[in-house]
Design an enzyme around this catalytic site. Structure first.
Site, short mmCIF file in Angstrom:
data_model
loop_
_atom_site.label_atom_id
_atom_site.label_comp_id
_atom_site.label_asym_id
_atom_site.label_seq_id
_atom_site.Cartn_x
_atom_site.Cartn_y
_atom_site.Cartn_z
N SER A 33 0.82 -1.21 0.00
CA SER A 33 0.00 0.00 0.00
C SER A 33 0.86 1.27 0.00
CB SER A 33 -0.94 -0.04 1.21
OG SER A 33 -1.87 1.01 1.19
N ASP A 56 10.48 4.61 -9.77
CA ASP A 56 10.08 5.11 -11.09
C ASP A 56 10.78 6.41 -11.46
OD1 ASP A 56 8.43 2.99 -11.52
OD2 ASP A 56 6.55 4.09 -11.33
N LYS A 108 -0.19 -4.25 -3.50
CA LYS A 108 -1.53 -3.71 -3.21
C LYS A 108 -1.64 -2.34 -3.87
CE LYS A 108 -4.75 -2.43 0.49
NZ LYS A 108 -4.89 -0.99 0.20
#
Length: 582
Positions: free
Chosen positions: A306, A317, A331
């Site tokens: 999460s 990223d 998740k």
């Protein structure tokens, strides 16, 4: 807007909420008219049927219906068809939601342990009334005020310990290893207790500033910032490690605020999308970073989920940090809360989240279940290729794959049994009561006599754990019988093999002493320095941290991991995240 729900329709209110009647619409394309009409008709038909069924059952069933239990069971049944993160909370259960978001509650401030129908102090929270009063791990709770709690479950005992901050509570305990005067009574004043989100931070050898973050609650961003600011005053500080292992997540806003410490202001770090495209929400960093350039590693594992994955995924990223460890949980769903009648509350999945490359890391598809109701992980063959800001390849659909993978040995059945049976906890209580406090928890060491004391203190007759080899031999016996090979000669061979593989408990413990001892030392460290001791001891022999050290110490390796690929590759589906100064 949905019309007023009459009392007769209240039994179905959980279904109404789940089907969107009280939940704000989320992103997505509008369904075809025919499909929508079919869905609406099925919705109305089932609501009417359910309402009629409950009325007939109430009026005609031969015995009285335990109505609250029946409806709670019906609600649980409905929620099992969606995902495990969508939950109903009756009014009396809503303290759980408060603790998940704020990490706070009114009480004495101690984790407790239920076993054998009794409740024990597991670990007082640092600075809490329990710690200040002198309650210790291993204390068996006998009375809370005038209430005898021996034989009560831990939830019931916990309800007596909690209360309005400022009120007094008297706790009577039995303390092991202190002689005949083992019955002790403490009077505590309840406080608003905040569970720490950062159990420990500190400088490690080699100029590594280390922060362990356990959860994302309202105080998490401030706790992390405090750690970062302390490192800035240390001239030895050269590298940063953010440890998110075992962090199950929490508040999205806390994740965004923490990311703001490391990325330029206005950097997009997250998008959430629900059923409706109009509800797409973009999250950007909110202030100038305090550490925009410090070389950084993030530790993750299968327990990182999460909001922890939002933090780690955005940093990966955007090529801001190296991820080290094992694949994260996966998740990619966002929950919100919706009020229900009679002070009920629905925590419902309202959206999916997408990290800067554009990928969704959700690993389980709860919308498409197997015939038995189970869900499967997204197979690698169905994942899609995306790219980081520098063009490195990353994939969706299966959690976060670290840039540098650490292989962890599987936990043996023996070690699992020792942990869940609280045998390590029990011995740590005994050790702390019978040994002088060490100069440093990192230097705790067990003598042969200590380990022998631990091993012989476990009752072999009552200790149960699956011996895999024995189970396989039992299976082979049954298979040979079914297939007609259960001759006397085969029986002798199997008996001989079983004898060679059947070790006694003490022998098994000594065979796995190295691994068991490490877990035991972590438990003992926690007795001397609550919360922080376990973390500090774990780092003594931490393969993930050792890998991070090598990455930082090897000239050019950190930069090489985060650099753009040397050769162009096929385009991925993601787009490079953009930043803005706004």
């Amino acid at each position: 807007m949905m019309k007023y729900i009459t009392p007769r329709l209240l039994p179905a209110v959980g279904m109404l909420a789940l089907l969107g009647a009280t939940v704000t619409a989320a992103p997505g394309s509008a369904p075809e008219s025919a499909a929508k009409n079919s869905h609406d008709q099925a919705y109305q038909r089932n609501i009417v049927t359910f309402n009629a069924l409950t009325r007939e059952l109430e009026e005609n069933y031969v015995d009285s219906i335990r109505i609250d239990d029946a409806f709670k069971a019906a609600i649980r049944g409905m929620l099992q068809t969606v995902d495990p993160y969508t939950e109903y909370y009756a009014y009396e259960d809503q303290e759980k939601i408060q603790r998940m978001t704020t990490g706070s509650y009114g009480g004495i401030g101690s984790y407790i342990l239920g076993r054998d129908g009794n409740t024990f102090i597991s670990e007082p929270i640092v600075g809490s009334p329990a710690m200040k009063a002198g309650l210790k791990p291993g204390d068996k709770i006998l009375r809370v005020d005038s209430i005898d709690v021996v034989g009560l479950n831990s939830d019931k005992t916990s309800s007596y310990l909690k209360g309005v901050p400022g009120t007094e509570v008297t706790v009577t305990v039995s303390r092991p290893y202190v002689g005949p005067d083992s019955i002790l009574t403490f009077t505590l004043t309840r406080e608003k207790v905040v569970e720490p989100s950062v159990p420990w931070y500190g400088m490690l050898p080699g100029g590594i500033g280390y922060v362990r973050l356990n959860q994302y609650i309202e105080s998490s961003a401030a706790d992390v910032k405090e750690a970062l600011e302390s490192f800035q005053t240390d001239p030895a500080f050269k590298y940063l490690v953010l440890d998110l292992r075992g962090n199950g997540g929490g508040l999205v806003d806390s994740a965004v605020e923490i990311l703001s410490n490391f990325l330029p202001k206005g950097t997009e770090v997250l998008r959430t999308r629900g059923k409706d495209a109009s509800t797409e929400k973009i999250y950007k960093t909110r202030h100038a970073p305090i550490m925009p350039d410090i070389p950084m590693a993030v530790l993750i594992d299968g327990g990182s989920a999460s909001a922890a994955e939002i933090t780690a995924g955005a940093l990966q990223d955007l090529d801001r940090a190296v991820l080290v460890g094992s694949r994260s949980f996966g998740k990619g769903l966002v929950q919100g809360t919706r009020p229900l009648p009679y002070n009920g509350l629905l925590k419902v999945t309202t959206a999916k989240y997408y990290i800067p490359s554009g990928r969704l890391i959700q690993a389980l598809d709860y919308s498409h279940r197997n015939p038995d109701g189970s869900v499967a992980r997204v197979p690698d063959s169905l994942t899609n290729l995306y790219r980081t800001a520098h063009g490195r390849e990353v994939r969706d659909g299966g959690g976060l794959k670290p840039d540098s993978i650490v292989e962890w040995p599987e936990m043996s059945n023996l070690l699992y049994g020792l942990i869940v049976g609280n045998h390590l906890f029990d011995y740590s209580v005994k050790y702390a009561a019978t040994h002088q406090a060490p100069d440093s928890v990192e230097n705790i060491a067990l003598t042969d006599a200590d380990f022998e004391d631990f091993a012989t203190g476990i009752d072999a007759a009552s200790f149960k754990y699956d011996k895999v080899c024995n189970q396989l031999i039992d299976n082979l016996r049954e298979t040979s019988r079914l297939e007609g090979y259960d001759s006397p000669e085969v029986k002798v061979l199997l008996d001989s093999l079983e004898a060679k593989l059947d070790h006694d408990l003490r022998g098994d413990i000594y065979t796995k002493r190295d691994v068991i001892e490490e877990y035991l030392l972590e438990e003992i460290a926690d007795r001397y320095v609550p919360s922080a001791g376990r973390v500090r001891r774990e780092l003594v022999r931490d393969p993930a941290l050792e890998k991070v050290r090598r990455i930082f110490a090897t000239p050019g390796l950190y930069e090489e991991i985060l650099a753009a690929p040397k050769a162009p590759a096929a385009d991925g589906k993601g787009v490079k995240a953009k930043t803005s100064g706004k």
